[in-house]
Design a protein around this motif. Structure first.
Motif, PDB file in Angstrom:
ATOM      1  N   THR A  68     -99.417  26.556 -40.122  1.00 34.75           N
ATOM      2  CA  THR A  68    -100.672  27.154 -40.678  1.00 34.75           C
ATOM      3  C   THR A  68    -100.310  28.680 -41.450  1.00 34.75           C
ATOM      4  N   TYR A  69     -99.144  29.558 -41.240  1.00 37.47           N
ATOM      5  CA  TYR A  69     -98.914  30.442 -41.565  1.00 37.47           C
ATOM      6  C   TYR A  69     -98.140  30.185 -42.992  1.00 37.47           C
ATOM      7  N   GLY A  70     -97.647  28.861 -43.409  1.00 34.98           N
ATOM      8  CA  GLY A  70     -97.147  28.545 -44.736  1.00 34.98           C
ATOM      9  C   GLY A  70     -95.561  28.473 -44.465  1.00 34.98           C
ATOM     10  N   TYR A  71     -95.047  28.299 -43.121  1.00 35.31           N
ATOM     11  CA  TYR A  71     -93.538  28.322 -43.065  1.00 35.31           C
ATOM     12  C   TYR A  71     -93.377  26.819 -42.373  1.00 35.31           C
ATOM     13  N   ASP A  72     -92.331  26.266 -42.831  1.00 30.50           N
ATOM     14  CA  ASP A  72     -91.854  24.680 -42.514  1.00 30.50           C
ATOM     15  C   ASP A  72     -90.492  25.030 -41.391  1.00 30.50           C
ATOM     16  N   ILE A  73     -90.517  24.445 -40.430  1.00 27.86           N
ATOM     17  CA  ILE A  73     -89.511  24.372 -39.606  1.00 27.86           C
ATOM     18  C   ILE A  73     -88.452  23.231 -39.831  1.00 27.86           C
ATOM     19  N   ILE A  74     -87.367  23.706 -40.454  1.00 31.23           N
ATOM     20  CA  ILE A  74     -86.565  22.504 -40.692  1.00 31.23           C
ATOM     21  C   ILE A  74     -85.755  22.123 -39.741  1.00 31.23           C
ATOM     22  N   LYS A  75     -85.217  22.859 -38.871  1.00 37.90           N
ATOM     23  CA  LYS A  75     -84.343  22.164 -37.778  1.00 37.90           C
ATOM     24  C   LYS A  75     -84.150  23.291 -36.765  1.00 37.90           C
ATOM     25  N   THR A  76     -84.399  22.900 -35.447  1.00 42.49           N
ATOM     26  CA  THR A  76     -83.916  23.861 -34.363  1.00 42.49           C
ATOM     27  C   THR A  76     -82.703  23.182 -33.686  1.00 42.49           C
ATOM     28  N   LEU A  77     -81.786  24.284 -33.247  1.00 46.94           N
ATOM     29  CA  LEU A  77     -80.614  23.893 -32.527  1.00 46.94           C
ATOM     30  C   LEU A  77     -80.502  24.596 -31.457  1.00 46.94           C
ATOM     31  N   VAL A  78     -79.856  24.006 -30.094  1.00 48.90           N
ATOM     32  CA  VAL A  78     -79.458  24.874 -28.811  1.00 48.90           C
ATOM     33  C   VAL A  78     -77.806  24.887 -29.098  1.00 48.90           C
ATOM     34  N   THR A  79     -77.578  26.072 -29.664  1.00 43.42           N
ATOM     35  CA  THR A  79     -75.996  26.267 -30.019  1.00 43.42           C
ATOM     36  C   THR A  79     -75.075  26.683 -28.984  1.00 43.42           C
ATOM     37  N   ASP A  80     -75.750  27.341 -27.848  1.00 45.47           N
ATOM     38  CA  ASP A  80     -75.076  27.882 -26.995  1.00 45.47           C
ATOM     39  C   ASP A  80     -75.717  27.983 -25.701  1.00 45.47           C
ATOM     40  N   ILE A  81     -75.159  27.395 -24.346  1.00 44.48           N
ATOM     41  CA  ILE A  81     -75.593  27.327 -23.081  1.00 44.48           C
ATOM     42  C   ILE A  81     -74.810  28.341 -21.954  1.00 44.48           C
ATOM     43  N   ASP A  82     -75.090  29.488 -21.691  1.00 42.40           N
ATOM     44  CA  ASP A  82     -74.364  30.233 -21.080  1.00 42.40           C
ATOM     45  C   ASP A  82     -74.701  30.539 -19.642  1.00 42.40           C
ATOM     46  N   PRO A  83     -74.136  29.934 -18.713  1.00 40.52           N
ATOM     47  CA  PRO A  83     -74.647  30.063 -17.135  1.00 40.52           C
ATOM     48  C   PRO A  83     -73.817  31.746 -16.757  1.00 40.52           C
ATOM     49  N   ASP A  84     -74.244  32.067 -15.592  1.00 37.62           N
ATOM     50  CA  ASP A  84     -73.677  33.320 -15.036  1.00 37.62           C
ATOM     51  C   ASP A  84     -72.225  33.074 -14.676  1.00 37.62           C
ATOM     52  N   ALA A  85     -71.625  33.904 -15.049  1.00 34.73           N
ATOM     53  CA  ALA A  85     -70.011  33.898 -14.705  1.00 34.73           C
ATOM     54  C   ALA A  85     -69.454  33.293 -13.415  1.00 34.73           C
ATOM     55  N   GLN A  86     -70.199  33.591 -12.408  1.00 34.70           N
ATOM     56  CA  GLN A  86     -70.050  32.795 -11.002  1.00 34.70           C
ATOM     57  C   GLN A  86     -70.100  31.571 -10.989  1.00 34.70           C
ATOM     58  N   VAL A  87     -71.534  31.170 -11.613  1.00 37.69           N
ATOM     59  CA  VAL A  87     -71.686  29.723 -11.750  1.00 37.69           C
ATOM     60  C   VAL A  87     -70.596  28.993 -12.434  1.00 37.69           C
ATOM     61  N   LYS A  88     -70.222  29.569 -13.806  1.00 33.37           N
ATOM     62  CA  LYS A  88     -69.167  28.758 -14.336  1.00 33.37           C
ATOM     63  C   LYS A  88     -67.711  28.550 -13.367  1.00 33.37           C
ATOM     64  N   GLU A  89     -67.442  29.641 -12.924  1.00 34.55           N
ATOM     65  CA  GLU A  89     -66.321  29.533 -12.072  1.00 34.55           C
ATOM     66  C   GLU A  89     -66.430  28.541 -11.016  1.00 34.55           C
ATOM     67  N   ALA A  90     -67.729  28.298 -10.380  1.00 37.15           N
ATOM     68  CA  ALA A  90     -67.766  27.137  -9.589  1.00 37.15           C
ATOM     69  C   ALA A  90     -67.790  25.804  -9.884  1.00 37.15           C
ATOM     70  N   MET A  91     -68.280  25.747 -11.201  1.00 33.34           N
ATOM     71  CA  MET A  91     -68.426  24.454 -11.870  1.00 33.34           C
ATOM     72  C   MET A  91     -67.047  24.312 -12.276  1.00 33.34           C
ATOM     73  N   ASN A  92     -66.142  25.181 -12.737  1.00 31.31           N
ATOM     74  CA  ASN A  92     -64.932  24.740 -13.075  1.00 31.31           C
ATOM     75  C   ASN A  92     -63.943  24.307 -11.958  1.00 31.31           C
ATOM     76  N   ARG A  93     -64.412  25.002 -10.771  1.00 27.31           N
ATOM     77  CA  ARG A  93     -63.526  24.717  -9.348  1.00 27.31           C
ATOM     78  C   ARG A  93     -63.953  23.325  -8.979  1.00 27.31           C
ATOM     79  N   ILE A  94     -65.115  22.856  -9.156  1.00 27.86           N
ATOM     80  CA  ILE A  94     -65.566  21.504  -8.695  1.00 27.86           C
ATOM     81  C   ILE A  94     -64.967  20.684  -9.819  1.00 27.86           C
ATOM     82  N   ASN A  95     -64.767  20.562 -11.125  1.00 27.79           N
ATOM     83  CA  ASN A  95     -64.185  19.905 -11.952  1.00 27.79           C
ATOM     84  C   ASN A  95     -62.632  19.570 -11.566  1.00 27.79           C
TER      85      ASN A  95
END
Length: 305
Positions: free
Chosen positions: A150-177
């Motif tokens: 409506t405002y004259g703008y065309d959205i070409i692409k949207t990308l989720v380029t980074d997902i960053d959980p809390d540091a403690q959550v990442k550490e727990a995920m690494n331990r599980i892995n």
């Protein structure tokens, strides 16, 4: 020419030169006349009326990118930061709407991205956010397209380029892995040990079988050789008992000879006196004679009965 005319000529040249302006490639210039929209000029050399027309602004027609960082909570109550990159451009035929209808397009796009992400991510668990990040990007693009068109703008692409959980959550995920990988490694090691034990047992069984077969073949050949030796000795007038005793004594001396050839042998053969051979021969002949007599007596006793 009077001197007082020079300033007028100078200002006239400046005004004439200011009448011309250049618009760069992939750019649109908005011209206003007396503060009111007049026209849109595309790339190239253009002319405007001095002091009447003015360039109100220029818009880039190139694809632009806006990075938006959003912090939100997942379905399993994990706070996570997402970086969404929105690629957009001004629609060439809607430069008027893009310039006059919206003052701050970046803020508008950011607001829509926040709204969509904070509506979608709380429906997912953290693992699903990583797996379905493309679904999040598609939802953002769909919402933005409907709103920004409506405002004259065309959205070409949207990308989720980074997902960053809390540091403690990442550490727990690494331990599980890491634990999962250690478990798999232990399973493989156990399988390898089991296979090794089974193969070792098979090899040992095969070795015993071949060893037994070799001993049986050896004894068979020894028996055949003894049989042939007895037959030869019988031909020269030596009976079976004497031949057997002679063969045993011969093997006894062969054994002594083989022991004497070994310099580091710890084997002691008993008896080992010089009279051992003759004594062994006499004992064996006497034993064979006694056994024959006992056998004949038993046969006669059976006949008498």
């Amino acid at each position: 020419m009077p001197i007082y005319m020079y300033p007028f000529i100078f200002f006239g040249i400046i005004i004439l030169l200011s009448s011309f302006f250049i618009v760069k490639q992939q750019t649109a210039a908005i011209i206003e006349r007396f503060g009111r929209f007049h026209s849109i000029r595309q790339s190239g050399l253009h002319l405007k009326i001095p002091l009447v027309d003015r360039i109100a602004g220029k818009l880039s027609l190139k694809i632009q990118q806006l990075d938006v960082i959003i912090e939100t909570k997942t379905l399993d109550d994990v706070f996570v930061k997402l970086k969404v990159s929105v690629q957009y451009k001004v629609i060439k035929d809607k430069v008027y709407d893009a310039f006059y209808k919206l003052d701050y397009p970046h803020d508008q796009i950011t607001s829509y991205v926040f709204d969509v992400v904070r509506a979608e991510v709380p429906k997912m668990k953290l693992d699903d956010v990583f797996v379905k990040k493309d679904d999040i990007a598609i939802a953002v693009k769909s919402e933005l397209n409907d709103a920004m068109m409506t405002y004259g703008y065309d959205i070409i692409k949207t990308l989720v380029t980074d997902i960053d959980p809390d540091a403690q959550v990442k550490e727990a995920m690494n331990r599980i892995n890491a634990s999962e990988r250690e478990k798999i490694a232990a399973q493989f090691e156990g399988d390898a040990q089991r296979i090794l034990i089974v193969e070792r047992a098979k090899a040992e069984a095969e070795s015993k079988r071949l060893q037994g077969q070799g001993i049986a073949d050896q004894r068979r050949e020894i028996a055949r050789g003894l049989e042939e030796s007895v037959e030869v000795l019988n031909k020269v007038g030596i009976n079976s008992q004497e031949a057997s005793a002679l063969i045993v004594v011969t093997q006894h001396y062969d054994t002594l000879q083989s022991i004497g050839q070994e310099t580091n042998s710890n084997l002691i053969l008993l008896p080992n006196s010089p009279q051992a051979g003759s004594q062994m021969l006499n004992d064996m002949v006497a034993s064979f004679t006694a056994s024959n007599q006992i056998g004949e007596a038993m046969k006669n006793a059976k006949k008498d009965k």
